[in-house]
Every structure is written in structure tokens, then in C-alpha cells.
Design an enzyme around this catalytic site. Structure first.
Site, PDB file in Angstrom:
ATOM      1  N   CYS A  92       0.810  -1.234   0.000  1.00 38.13           N
ATOM      2  CA  CYS A  92       0.000   0.000   0.000  1.00 38.13           C
ATOM      3  C   CYS A  92       0.838   1.275   0.000  1.00 38.13           C
ATOM      4  O   CYS A  92       0.325   2.345  -0.304  1.00 38.13           O
ATOM      5  CB  CYS A  92      -0.962   0.006   1.186  1.00 38.13           C
ATOM      6  SG  CYS A  92      -2.121  -1.354   1.152  1.00 38.13           S
ATOM      7  N   HIS A 150      -3.414   7.548   2.713  1.00 34.76           N
ATOM      8  CA  HIS A 150      -3.773   6.203   2.262  1.00 34.76           C
ATOM      9  C   HIS A 150      -5.173   5.897   2.789  1.00 34.76           C
ATOM     10  O   HIS A 150      -5.505   6.220   3.925  1.00 34.76           O
ATOM     11  CB  HIS A 150      -2.758   5.199   2.805  1.00 34.76           C
ATOM     12  CG  HIS A 150      -3.116   3.778   2.497  1.00 34.76           C
ATOM     13  ND1 HIS A 150      -3.551   3.380   1.258  1.00 34.76           N
ATOM     14  CD2 HIS A 150      -3.116   2.666   3.269  1.00 34.76           C
ATOM     15  CE1 HIS A 150      -3.798   2.081   1.273  1.00 34.76           C
ATOM     16  NE2 HIS A 150      -3.548   1.624   2.492  1.00 34.76           N
ATOM     17  N   ASN A 176      -9.983   0.070   0.199  1.00 37.13           N
ATOM     18  CA  ASN A 176      -8.523   0.166   0.165  1.00 37.13           C
ATOM     19  C   ASN A 176      -8.032  -0.396  -1.168  1.00 37.13           C
ATOM     20  O   ASN A 176      -8.099  -1.602  -1.402  1.00 37.13           O
ATOM     21  CB  ASN A 176      -7.949  -0.632   1.346  1.00 37.13           C
ATOM     22  CG  ASN A 176      -6.431  -0.584   1.405  1.00 37.13           C
ATOM     23  OD1 ASN A 176      -5.776  -0.133   0.467  1.00 37.13           O
ATOM     24  ND2 ASN A 176      -5.872  -1.055   2.506  1.00 37.13           N
TER      25      ASN A 176
HETATM   26  O1  UT7 Z   1      -3.523  -0.912   3.784  1.00 31.88           O
HETATM   27  C1  UT7 Z   1      -2.691  -1.626   4.636  1.00 31.88           C
HETATM   28  C2  UT7 Z   1      -2.986  -1.332   5.991  1.00 31.88           C
HETATM   29  N1  UT7 Z   1      -4.174  -2.023   6.446  1.00 31.88           N
HETATM   30  C3  UT7 Z   1      -4.883  -1.446   7.372  1.00 31.88           C
HETATM   31  O2  UT7 Z   1      -4.590  -0.332   7.700  1.00 31.88           O
HETATM   32  C4  UT7 Z   1      -5.986  -2.204   8.069  1.00 31.88           C
HETATM   33  C5  UT7 Z   1      -5.843  -1.965   9.547  1.00 31.88           C
HETATM   34  N2  UT7 Z   1      -6.831  -2.587  10.348  1.00 31.88           N
HETATM   35  C6  UT7 Z   1      -8.130  -2.210  10.388  1.00 31.88           C
HETATM   36  O3  UT7 Z   1      -8.533  -1.351   9.620  1.00 31.88           O
HETATM   37  C7  UT7 Z   1      -9.033  -2.767  11.451  1.00 31.88           C
HETATM   38  O4  UT7 Z   1      -8.245  -3.464  12.394  1.00 31.88           O
HETATM   39  C8  UT7 Z   1     -10.113  -3.749  10.889  1.00 31.88           C
HETATM   40  C9  UT7 Z   1     -11.157  -2.946  10.133  1.00 31.88           C
HETATM   41  C10 UT7 Z   1      -9.474  -4.766   9.974  1.00 31.88           C
HETATM   42  C11 UT7 Z   1     -10.808  -4.458  12.034  1.00 31.88           C
HETATM   43  O5  UT7 Z   1     -11.358  -3.517  12.936  1.00 31.88           O
HETATM   44  P1  UT7 Z   1     -11.079  -3.659  14.503  1.00 31.88           P
HETATM   45  O6  UT7 Z   1     -11.842  -2.599  15.167  1.00 31.88           O
HETATM   46  O7  UT7 Z   1      -9.603  -3.684  14.699  1.00 31.88           O
HETATM   47  O8  UT7 Z   1     -11.731  -5.053  14.827  1.00 31.88           O
HETATM   48  P2  UT7 Z   1     -11.066  -6.358  15.448  1.00 31.88           P
HETATM   49  O9  UT7 Z   1     -10.147  -6.988  14.458  1.00 31.88           O
HETATM   50  O10 UT7 Z   1     -10.559  -6.055  16.810  1.00 31.88           O
HETATM   51  O11 UT7 Z   1     -12.350  -7.262  15.581  1.00 31.88           O
HETATM   52  C12 UT7 Z   1     -13.449  -6.910  16.412  1.00 31.88           C
HETATM   53  C13 UT7 Z   1     -14.541  -7.933  16.236  1.00 31.88           C
HETATM   54  C14 UT7 Z   1     -14.035  -9.370  16.308  1.00 31.88           C
HETATM   55  O12 UT7 Z   1     -15.012 -10.135  16.975  1.00 31.88           O
HETATM   56  P3  UT7 Z   1     -14.854 -10.519  18.518  1.00 31.88           P
HETATM   57  O13 UT7 Z   1     -13.582 -11.298  18.577  1.00 31.88           O
HETATM   58  O14 UT7 Z   1     -14.780  -9.211  19.243  1.00 31.88           O
HETATM   59  O15 UT7 Z   1     -16.091 -11.303  18.785  1.00 31.88           O
HETATM   60  C15 UT7 Z   1     -13.939  -9.790  14.857  1.00 31.88           C
HETATM   61  O16 UT7 Z   1     -14.082 -11.189  14.703  1.00 31.88           O
HETATM   62  O17 UT7 Z   1     -15.124  -7.806  14.929  1.00 31.88           O
HETATM   63  C16 UT7 Z   1     -15.132  -9.070  14.272  1.00 31.88           C
HETATM   64  N3  UT7 Z   1     -15.016  -8.876  12.843  1.00 31.88           N
HETATM   65  C17 UT7 Z   1     -16.086  -8.652  12.057  1.00 31.88           C
HETATM   66  N4  UT7 Z   1     -17.415  -8.575  12.335  1.00 31.88           N
HETATM   67  C18 UT7 Z   1     -18.234  -8.326  11.304  1.00 31.88           C
HETATM   68  C19 UT7 Z   1     -13.897  -8.832  12.069  1.00 31.88           C
HETATM   69  N5  UT7 Z   1     -14.220  -8.614  10.795  1.00 31.88           N
HETATM   70  C20 UT7 Z   1     -15.565  -8.490  10.753  1.00 31.88           C
HETATM   71  C21 UT7 Z   1     -16.497  -8.238   9.724  1.00 31.88           C
HETATM   72  N6  UT7 Z   1     -17.807  -8.154  10.048  1.00 31.88           N
HETATM   73  N7  UT7 Z   1     -16.121  -8.057   8.449  1.00 31.88           N
END
Ligand code: UT7
Length: 319
Positions: A113, A246, A276
Site C-alpha cells: 500500500c 492512504h 482500500n
Molecule cells: O492498507 C494496509 C494497511 N491495512 C490497514 O490499515 C488495516 C488496519 N486494520 C483495520 O482497519 C481494522 O483493524 C479492521 C477494520 C481490519 C478491524 O477492525 P477492529 O476494530 O480492529 O476489529 P477487530 O479486528 O478487533 O475485531 C473486532 C470484532 C471481532 O469479533 P470478537 O472477537 O470481538 O467477537 C472480529 O471477529 O469484529 C469481528 N469482525 C467482524 N465482524 C463483522 C472482524 N471482521 C468483521 C467483519 N464483520 N467483516
């Protein structure tokens, strides 16, 4: 003093749009979760018969048109991508052939990215040293091809697209400074781990991401690199007209804007419609804001990105 200046921008998004509602039918997710956690509502997907070079060519031609340049006038072509059409030749060489340029320096950059920020920086060095006068820089990716559409951790985030700029040598200020970093110690947090041997793909060829770890690192690294860019130019935040970040997650973008004390009206945000798009994300956002008239000639812009590696960086420039 020799500067490199952007004299044209271009972008291209494939026609097909994938909505959050459609993703709800593929994985256990919801429009509400995706919008709240990422800010993404739609993303564009390349058609089966489109390849990265097709997207790159459309963006490149638009940038060349705006710059009123012919492809034959480019003496450097750098294409940032993680999803090249072939193992080799580079997609930059494929693009060069499509555009009918013969003899320019052409190569790909792989910094995921951050690829466009890396490519722009390299082109700037070529121009500043007099090794090139005009350069075409493209970020193009078809991330949908390396996404597991049953993995909700990744499939809701990415989209396909291409963005391009034409740079020209100038005595007027253009790119003021660039700041690149990488730390391979984080190689496993965001990766496609597959390898190729004996003519076959070995291992998993889908994007794996430990989202939360990437998120925390992104906020820290971007906050440091934007400070670094301002300090190197002895500028404070007030000097910035636009942040062109980004487009990975609206929460990362707002955290960086807050760090810079920039109101969101001075931040170009396309993540909601584009998702993204990896290396295409920054040049696409730049092109959108140039074409709709928000970004004007003479404005001071801060571009930044972070991606797999990790790689990250920022470019401060006068348009
Ligand atoms: O371009 C390269 C750089 N990439 C990035 O910058 C991405 C960076 N990361 C992010 O943008 C965020 O971490 C995400 C959007 C990927 C995830 O958001 P988050 O607030 O960090 O969520 P999390 O990974 O802590 O997950 C929270 C909950 C989890 O459930 P539990 O364990 O709390 O029950 C996940 O399983 O959300 C769940 N979850 C989802 N729920 C519904 C993860 N993906 C999804 C989904 N829909 N698509």
C-alpha cells in the site's frame, strides 16, 4: 534548484461496484459493522478480463492528457503494484509497450500500500539528479484476486483501481521532501505467504492480516512520519492545505488528521466509495480532489501511506 512537479493526475476505477449489502450475502458481516469500523460503503472490482495493466493504462492516459504530454516524452515509468500481470516482465514494461513508449527506464516497485509513495520518491530522486526529465508514476492493484472471499477479516476492506501522476523537472518548488521507512520484523502481520517453485504455487495465495495489530502500528507510524515531514521542512501544521492519506480505514485517517490538528474538510477521503485500493489509493484520492477543484495549483499537500512489510512513508509537496 531542480524540483519535480506534478503536472497531471489520472485515475481509473473498474465499473463493477460491490456493496456492503452484497458482502452480507458472502460472509457473516453487516453494513453497520463495516461502516462503523472502516468507513467503507462500496468498492470497485475489476472484470475477469481486466488485468492490472488495463487499469494502469486508463489512469496513465488520463494523467498524460491532463499534463498535455505524449507517452513518448516520458523517460521514466515506475509502476507500484502487488498484483503484477506476470512474474516478469514488469507491469511497467507492459504498460510502456501499451503506451508506445520505447527506451524509457521502466520498472515495478513492490511496497504494497506504500508503493505509490515509494515510487514517487524514487522518481523525484531521478529528476532531482537530472537522470530523468519527465516521469510517469502509477499505482495499480487488483487486490480482489488475492482476497479470500470467505474471510471477513479482509474481504470487506479492499477494492481495485489505478491512479497516476506525471512529474516534470522544474525550477518551481514541487516535491519538497519525502520520508520512507520499512521494518520487515512485521512481515507476518500483513502478508500473502505463497511462494512459487517448480512451476507451481506453494502455500496460501490469499491476503492474511492481523487487522488490529496493523491498525495500532499504522496509527503510530503515520503519526511519526507526518511529524518527520513537517519538521524536515520547518513547517507547522497550519502550512498544510491538504492531507491526502492512504485510504485503508476512516479511523486511521481521522487519527492522523487529529494528530496534525487538521479539520476533516482539509482531508481527502475516498475510502467510503473506493475501499482500500492498495498502491492506487493515494494517487486516486489525489486525482479525485484535483479534478473536483478542491486541490488547486500552489497548494501544499501531505501524502502518506502504510502497507505490508511494514513499509510506510510521506511526501510533502507543492502542487
Ligand atoms: O492498507 C494496509 C494497511 N491495512 C490497514 O490499515 C488495516 C488496519 N486494520 C483495520 O482497519 C481494522 O483493524 C479492521 C477494520 C481490519 C478491524 O477492525 P477492529 O476494530 O480492529 O476489529 P477487530 O479486528 O478487533 O475485531 C473486532 C470484532 C471481532 O469479533 P470478537 O472477537 O470481538 O467477537 C472480529 O471477529 O469484529 C469481528 N469482525 C467482524 N465482524 C463483522 C472482524 N471482521 C468483521 C467483519 N464483520 N467483516
Amino acid at each position: 534548484m531542480n524540483y519535480s512537479r506534478i503536472i497531471g493526475t489520472g485515475g481509473y476505477l473498474p465499473e463493477k461496484i460491490l456493496t456492503n449489502a452484497e458482502l452480507e450475502t458472502l460472509v457473516e458481516t453487516s453494513d453497520q459493522w463495516i461502516v462503523e469500523r472502516t468507513g467503507i460503503r462500496t468498492r470497485h472490482l475489476a472484470a475477469e478480463d481486466q488485468d492490472t495493466c488495463d487499469l494502469a493504462e486508463k489512469a496513465a492516459r488520463r494523467a498524460l492528457d491532463m499534463a498535455k504530454c505524449d507517452a513518448s516524452e516520458m523517460d521514466l515509468i515506475i509502476l507500484a503494484t502487488t498484483t503484477p500481470d506476470r512474474i516478469f516482465p514488469s507491469t511497467a514494461c507492459l504498460l510502456q509497450a501499451r503506451l508506445g513508449n520505447h527506451g524509457a527506464i521502466a520498472f515495478d516497485i513492490q511496497a504494497v500500500c506504500s508503493g505509490f509513495i515509494y515510487a514517487l520518491t524514487i522518481a523525484d530522486k531521478f529528476i532531482k539528479t537530472g537522470a530523468a526529465r519527465r516521469a510517469l508514476i502509477v499505482g495499480a492493484d487488483i487486490f480482489s484476486r488475492i482476497i479470500n472471499w470467505s474471510d471477513r477479516n479482509t474481504c470487506v476492506l479492499f477494492g481495485d483501481g489505478a491512479g497516476a501522476v506525471v512529474l516534470e523537472s522544474s525550477t518551481q518548488p514541487g516535491i519538497l521532501s519525502s520520508h520512507l521507512h520499512a521494518d520487515g520484523a512485521y512481515k507476518d502481520l500483513l502478508t500473502v505467504p505463497a511462494t512459487i517453485a517448480q512451476g507451481r504455487l506453494h502455500g496460501d495465495a490469499f491476503t492474511k492480516m492481523q487487522g488490529n495489530e496493523v491498525f495500532k502500528f499504522a496509527i503510530k507510524a503515520l503519526s511519526q512520519v507526518v511529524d518527520e515531514a513537517l519538521a524536515a521542512n520547518q513547517l507547522d501544521q497550519d502550512a498544510l492545505d491538504w492531507l491526502v492519506p492512504h485510504q485503508a480505514n476512516i479511523r486511521i485517517i481521522t487519527a492522523t488528521a487529529k494528530k496534525l490538528k487538521l479539520p476533516m474538510e482539509k482531508v481527502v477521503v475516498t475510502v467510503s466509495e473506493h475501499g482500500n485500493t492498495s498502491a492506487a489509493s493515494v494517487p486516486l484520492a489525489l486525482d479525485v480532489a484535483v479534478r473536483d477543484g478542491r486541490i488547486q495549483r500552489g497548494d501544499t499537500l501531505l501524502l502518506e501511506a502504510i502497507g505490508g512489510g511494514f513499509t510506510w512513508g510521506a511526501v510533502l509537496l507543492k502542487l
